[in-house]
Write an enzyme that holds these catalytic residues in place. Structure first.
Site, PDB file in Angstrom:
ATOM      1  N   HIS A 194      10.253  18.420  -7.914  1.00  0.00           N
ATOM      2  CA  HIS A 194      11.452  17.863  -8.560  1.00  0.00           C
ATOM      3  C   HIS A 194      12.745  18.426  -7.973  1.00  0.00           C
ATOM      4  O   HIS A 194      13.812  17.890  -8.208  1.00  0.00           O
ATOM      5  CB  HIS A 194      11.401  18.087 -10.074  1.00  0.00           C
ATOM      6  CG  HIS A 194      11.414  19.534 -10.458  1.00  0.00           C
ATOM      7  ND1 HIS A 194      10.263  20.302 -10.475  1.00  0.00           N
ATOM      8  CD2 HIS A 194      12.429  20.353 -10.793  1.00  0.00           C
ATOM      9  CE1 HIS A 194      10.584  21.535 -10.825  1.00  0.00           C
ATOM     10  NE2 HIS A 194      11.869  21.596 -11.014  1.00  0.00           N
TER      11      HIS A 194
ATOM     12  N   GLU B 182     -16.333   6.486   5.747  1.00  0.00           N
ATOM     13  CA  GLU B 182     -15.541   5.799   6.769  1.00  0.00           C
ATOM     14  C   GLU B 182     -15.409   6.730   7.963  1.00  0.00           C
ATOM     15  O   GLU B 182     -15.976   7.826   7.966  1.00  0.00           O
ATOM     16  CB  GLU B 182     -14.165   5.440   6.207  1.00  0.00           C
ATOM     17  CG  GLU B 182     -13.359   6.662   5.762  1.00  0.00           C
ATOM     18  CD  GLU B 182     -11.993   6.311   5.187  1.00  0.00           C
ATOM     19  OE1 GLU B 182     -11.445   5.254   5.548  1.00  0.00           O
ATOM     20  OE2 GLU B 182     -11.468   7.107   4.387  1.00  0.00           O
TER      21      GLU B 182
ATOM     22  N   ARG C  63       0.836  -1.208   0.000  1.00  0.00           N
ATOM     23  CA  ARG C  63       0.000   0.000   0.000  1.00  0.00           C
ATOM     24  C   ARG C  63       0.870   1.257   0.000  1.00  0.00           C
ATOM     25  O   ARG C  63       0.546   2.251  -0.645  1.00  0.00           O
ATOM     26  CB  ARG C  63      -0.951  -0.011   1.209  1.00  0.00           C
ATOM     27  CG  ARG C  63      -1.985   1.113   1.134  1.00  0.00           C
ATOM     28  CD  ARG C  63      -3.088   0.956   2.156  1.00  0.00           C
ATOM     29  NE  ARG C  63      -2.604   1.106   3.514  1.00  0.00           N
ATOM     30  CZ  ARG C  63      -3.357   0.946   4.601  1.00  0.00           C
ATOM     31  NH1 ARG C  63      -4.634   0.614   4.482  1.00  0.00           N
ATOM     32  NH2 ARG C  63      -2.855   1.104   5.806  1.00  0.00           N
TER      33      ARG C  63
ATOM     34  N   LYS D 299      -2.389   7.341   1.368  1.00  0.00           N
ATOM     35  CA  LYS D 299      -2.292   7.599   2.803  1.00  0.00           C
ATOM     36  C   LYS D 299      -1.251   8.699   2.956  1.00  0.00           C
ATOM     37  O   LYS D 299      -0.071   8.430   3.230  1.00  0.00           O
ATOM     38  CB  LYS D 299      -1.888   6.309   3.512  1.00  0.00           C
ATOM     39  CG  LYS D 299      -2.457   6.185   4.905  1.00  0.00           C
ATOM     40  CD  LYS D 299      -2.388   4.759   5.378  1.00  0.00           C
ATOM     41  CE  LYS D 299      -2.325   4.673   6.880  1.00  0.00           C
ATOM     42  NZ  LYS D 299      -3.406   5.280   7.602  1.00  0.00           N
TER      43      LYS D 299
END
Ligand code: PXG
Length: 283
Positions: A103, A182, A50, A149
């Site tokens: 970058h 959620e 993940r 996440k």
């Protein structure tokens, strides 16, 4: 406590990242929260996978291989002598300028913290949690995918502030369609009419690893399982409700917005799934 930062270990008081790190300046980075049982990280490879997906989602190249990352996590756990604990793995964009230019950040920083567990009080597992619905809407996946996440958890924190103000330990977040998504740091399940239900990824959720394990266990035990959009009505009228997360495992929910769910105490299916989940973690 020894904290891992990009290949070296530091004492807690010495563990620092630059104020020019874009993880700090912009929340430009990703993380994982994991649990260890008897010195072994639960579903470590799923968490690493993940993390790599989150990295891909924000065009961040992690400077290690997945195997090296697993080794660094295990080494940090061992060095800290933690058996049953919580591990936070963070990858930041690294040091850059005050501008947004990603970058210019040449060295992503990898940080691993192994700590003791901070759990919900036992009483909440025995009697169940009361939650409220946040007026803060879960970020729309077309803006920023909740699958990443990321180090920017303000959406969830704003909801959690609402929980705190209402005297609750967790909070339900709806998506921009008004469906159940959620909680601020946990996924939600209901059990209704002989069926276990949880919102699908399209509802705009983080696909929790605990959620996945619970779905697997439920299928194995022969429960009917459905990933399906749901509304608050479905939660109000559910027979049982519980939340899942790496830290919480499974925690029963007995009230939403001061309205009693089911019998107002942890349900039998919830208790059974928690027991089976705990067996899975101790295998
Ligand atoms: N949804 C969200 C938004 C999360 O952040 C979960 C669901 C559950 O996922 P896992 O993979 O753990 O089953 C999470 C993860 C905390 C804390 O200290 C928890 C998370 C993130 C950050 C802090 O409780 N939860």
């Amino acid at each position: 406590m020894k904290i891992y930062i990009s290949g070296k270990y530091f004492e807690r008081s010495e563990a620092r990242v630059s104020v020019f790190d874009h993880g700090f300046l912009y929340g430009d980075g990703i993380f994982e929260g994991m649990r260890s049982y008897s010195g072994k990280v639960f579903r470590l490879s799923d968490h690493i996978e993940r993390l790599w997906e989150s990295a891909k989602g924000i065009a961040l190249e992690i400077p290690f291989s997945e195997v090296e990352m697993e080794r660094a996590v295990n080494d940090t756990l061992l060095l800290n002598g933690i058996s049953d604990g919580y591990i936070r793995l963070i990858v930041t964009r690294g040091e850059g300028t005050l501008g947004l230019d990603h970058h210019l950040c040449r060295e992503p920083q990898v940080i691993i913290i192994a700590d003791k567990l901070a759990l919900y009080p036992n009483e909440l597992y025995e009697n169940g949690l009361e939650i409220v619905t946040a007026s803060t809407i879960r970020v729309n996946p077309s803006m920023l995918s909740p699958q990443v996440k990321s180090l920017n958890y303000l959406n969830n924190i704003l909801a959690k502030i609402e929980a705190y103000k209402a005297g609750c330990a967790e909070v339900l977040m709806l998506n921009s369609r008004g469906e159940v998504a959620e909680c601020s740091g946990d996924n939600i399940f209901i059990y209704k009419r002989g069926e276990l239900r949880t919102p699908p990824p399209e509802a705009g959720i983080l696909e929790g690893i605990t959620r996945r394990v619970v779905l697997e266990i439920a299928v194995k035990t022969g429960l009917r399982v459905k990933e399906t959009p749901m509304t608050r009505h479905d939660v109000f009228t559910a027979d049982e409700c519980f939340l899942t997360g790496s830290a919480a495992e499974l925690i029963p929910v007995v009230k939403l917005d001061n309205r009693i769910i089911g019998k107002g105490k942890p349900g039998e299916i919830t208790k059974k799934l928690l027991k089976l989940f705990q067996e899975e973690t101790r295998k």
